[in-house]
Design a protein around this motif. Structure first.
Motif, short mmCIF file in Angstrom:
data_model
loop_
_atom_site.label_atom_id
_atom_site.label_comp_id
_atom_site.label_asym_id
_atom_site.label_seq_id
_atom_site.Cartn_x
_atom_site.Cartn_y
_atom_site.Cartn_z
N LEU A 72 39.69 45.14 29.85
CA LEU A 72 40.70 44.31 30.51
C LEU A 72 40.40 42.83 30.32
N VAL A 73 39.13 42.49 30.39
CA VAL A 73 38.74 41.10 30.21
C VAL A 73 38.87 40.69 28.74
N PHE B 196 42.04 38.87 31.24
CA PHE B 196 41.94 38.68 32.67
C PHE B 196 40.62 37.97 32.98
N LEU C 120 41.78 43.01 40.21
CA LEU C 120 42.00 44.26 39.50
C LEU C 120 40.78 45.14 39.73
N GLN D 170 37.97 38.22 38.31
CA GLN D 170 39.13 38.85 38.94
C GLN D 170 39.12 40.36 38.75
N VAL D 171 38.14 40.86 38.00
CA VAL D 171 38.06 42.29 37.70
C VAL D 171 36.74 42.82 38.24
N ARG E 186 50.80 36.44 39.09
CA ARG E 186 49.67 35.52 38.92
C ARG E 186 49.35 34.80 40.22
#
Length: 363
Positions: free
Chosen positions: A151-152, A157, A140, A161-162, A134
């Protein structure tokens, strides 16, 4: 991290990068890593590759092979030795391009106190076993918008960040197939596990043959024992029309013999092999599951069928066999789409910008 950030003018600051990879030639099947490294270097990024098996890249001075990285508890020992090796200079940025390197990236990032990036290209990452730091993970990189959304939504996440960067493909000349009078060959590929969908594929093969269609079926076994597949083909009475062959990596030799390709997955899939089939201009059928449906527009660039439904698969095969001109037109459309979407130079552009952004002390 939004897409506009990657297009920002961030100068030509030098960045020292280490890419963490698995087995080159197998884990990067269809997406060979060294051509990407060439392009990244051409954009001013100093890149090295740390992998568990170098394959044909063993003589590349940028590639360091550490077999222990893929061997269970020996992985920790390999990481420990790397951390203490005075000849291995820690980079400014780490990028784990294969998910199996996630624990290595985490350990090295925390030991060297440097930021890192993790590529995710498989829906299996949603099982919650992905290990990340973290503190040091910055981004990502998802191979598709569907995977990024999952993923979110499922792993919570942060959306910023993706990011989505489709992997680039090294496109070769279209494979030369035999004359049209030959018996058509319908292929599938993957590991011999239930989720791959080989059972409904073989049952669909039986239905096609039962309707008097002249066809052969080729299963490219990618790892594991395929004896159960051969036994099931025998139980169905179609063993004379089914070939199960070991293909550690699919390539031109596989595509050159196929008239149709099928990916009958029963679970969400990133569709790496389907992408290669479409990019090679092979008319294709895929199960209508998350990931695969994002690669095919049914009726325009291929056909989708209900997952686990042999009848639906058989109908799709017969549709393409009975209408070869339409099949070839859809294959040509799919090939153009794949070439535009999985562009190696675009991937290199976006990754180089991302590396510079992540290397910023304030990032």
């Amino acid at each position: 991290m939004c897409s506009s950030d990657l297009n920002e003018d961030i100068g030509d600051r030098p960045v020292d990068l280490v890419l963490l990879a698995g087995r080159l030639g197998l884990d990067d099947d269809g997406w060979p890593l060294t051509p990407l490294v060439d392009r990244i270097e051409g954009r001013g990024i100093g890149a090295r590759v740390l992998c568990s098996a170098a394959g044909n890249a063993l003589d590349d001075p940028r590639v360091l092979e550490v077999p222990w990285l893929s061997r269970g508890w020996l992985k920790s020992l390999a990481v420990h030795r790397l951390r203490r090796d005075p000849g291995f200079k820690p980079p400014g940025v780490l990028h784990a391009v294969h998910e199996e390197m996630s624990s290595v990236a985490l350990a090295l990032a925390e030991a060297w106190r440097i930021p890192y990036i993790q590529t995710i290209d498989d829906f299996a990452a949603l099982d919650g076993r992905l290990r990340i730091s973290r503190r040091w993970l910055r981004t990502l990189v998802a191979s598709s918008a569907e995977l990024a959304s999952a993923l979110v939504a499922e792993l919570q996440f942060p959306d910023d960040q993706v990011i989505v960067i489709p992997p680039g493909i090294v496109f070769e000349s279209a494979p030369v197939r035999a004359e049209r009078w030959k018996v058509p060959v319908i292929g599938a590929a993957g590991p011999p596990i239930e989720e791959t969908g080989f059972v409904p594929f073989l049952e669909a093969a039986r239905l096609v043959l039962a309707q008097g269609r002249d066809a052969e079926f080729l299963v490219a076994n990618q790892g594991g024992d395929a004896i159960e597949l051969r036994r099931y083909a025998q139980e169905l009475g179609i063993q004379e029309r089914v070939t199960v062959a070991d293909f550690p990596a699919v390539g031109p030799r596989f595509w050159a013999v196929l008239d149709l390709y099928c990916q009958p997955s029963l679970v969400p899939s990133s569709g790496r092999t389907l992408t290669l089939a479409l990019a090679n201009g092979v008319p294709s059928v895929a199960a209508d599951v998350q990931g695969l449906r994002g690669l095919i527009e049914s009726g325009r660039s291929g056909l989708l069928a209900a997952p686990g439904d042999p009848s639906a698969l058989a109908d799709a095969f017969i549709e393409l066999l009975d209408h070869p001109d339409h099949a070839r037109a859809m294959a040509a459309e799919a090939r153009d789409r794949m070439h535009a979407r999985f562009n190696l130079d675009v991937e290199a552009d976006r990754l180089a910008a991302l590396y510079r952004l992540v290397a910023e002390p304030s990032s």
